[in-house]
Design a protein around this motif. Structure first.
Motif, PDB file in Angstrom:
ATOM      1  N   CYS A  26       4.162   7.559  11.304  1.00  0.00           N
ATOM      2  CA  CYS A  26       4.170   7.006   9.945  1.00  0.00           C
ATOM      3  C   CYS A  26       3.022   7.593   9.130  1.00  0.00           C
ATOM      4  CB  CYS A  26       4.033   5.489  10.025  1.00  0.00           C
ATOM      5  SG  CYS A  26       3.927   4.704   8.412  1.00  0.00           S
ATOM      6  N   VAL A  28       1.619   6.320   6.591  1.00  0.00           N
ATOM      7  CA  VAL A  28       0.722   5.306   6.042  1.00  0.00           C
ATOM      8  C   VAL A  28      -0.567   5.293   6.870  1.00  0.00           C
ATOM      9  CG1 VAL A  28       0.405   2.835   5.567  1.00  0.00           C
ATOM     10  CG2 VAL A  28       2.628   3.893   5.192  1.00  0.00           C
ATOM     11  N   CYS A  31      -1.552   3.466  10.382  1.00  0.00           N
ATOM     12  CA  CYS A  31      -0.351   2.921  11.016  1.00  0.00           C
ATOM     13  C   CYS A  31      -0.099   3.589  12.361  1.00  0.00           C
ATOM     14  CB  CYS A  31       0.853   3.090  10.094  1.00  0.00           C
ATOM     15  SG  CYS A  31       2.391   2.495  10.820  1.00  0.00           S
ATOM     16  N   CYS A  45       9.658   3.457   9.249  1.00  0.00           N
ATOM     17  CA  CYS A  45       8.571   3.002  10.115  1.00  0.00           C
ATOM     18  C   CYS A  45       8.913   1.567  10.498  1.00  0.00           C
ATOM     19  CB  CYS A  45       7.252   3.069   9.349  1.00  0.00           C
ATOM     20  SG  CYS A  45       5.920   2.129  10.112  1.00  0.00           S
ATOM     21  N   HIS A  48       6.478  -0.440   8.102  1.00  0.00           N
ATOM     22  CA  HIS A  48       6.471  -0.155   6.667  1.00  0.00           C
ATOM     23  C   HIS A  48       7.839   0.137   6.070  1.00  0.00           C
ATOM     24  CE1 HIS A  48       2.252   0.681   7.877  1.00  0.00           C
ATOM     25  NE2 HIS A  48       2.072  -0.070   6.813  1.00  0.00           N
TER      26      HIS A  48
HETATM   27 ZN   LIG Z   1       3.972   2.492   9.184  1.00  0.00          ZN
END
Ligand SMILES: [Zn+2]
Length: 115
Positions: A26, A28, A31, A45, A48
């Motif tokens: 991911c 992010v 993460c 994800c 997310h």
């Molecule tokens: Zn994520």
């Protein structure tokens, strides 16, 4: 505490539903969970949800190239226009020079409308 689900449980559910785990993680920050590709082709994800990622190096290159190309074309066009302008301002214009630059301009504009 929110009703946060255990990511490993979600991941197990995803796998059960036929999703495949990808090598990518991911995007992010913090993460680091692996991404899953759903049967529909969507990449998500477990925490997310849908995340914007480029799936392959090829795709990343393509996005990069498109952005880069349009930037270069802008620069090139500005330069060409400036050159044509200065040609027109010079006391004796060589028509073949002018034609050459007009051809360049035409090509740039053709490339710009191609997308
Ligand atoms: Zn994520």
């Amino acid at each position: 505490m929110k009703n946060e689900k255990d990511p490993t449980k979600i991941m197990a559910e995803l796998l059960k539903s036929g999703a495949t785990m990808l090598a990518e993680i991911c995007p992010v920050e913090g993460c680091n969970l692996p991404l899953f590709k759903l049967k529909s082709g969507e990449v998500i994800c477990p925490v997310h949800g849908r995340v914007h990622i480029v799936k392959t190096d090829e795709e990343a290159r393509l996005v990069f190239t498109q952005v880069y190309t349009s930037q270069i074309l802008e620069k090139l066009e500005a330069y060409t226009l400036k050159t044509i302008d200065s040609l027109l301002n010079s006391s004796d214009v060589d028509p073949t020079d002018l034609i050459k630059w007009l051809e360049v301009l035409e090509r740039i504009q053709r490339l710009k409308t191609k997308k």
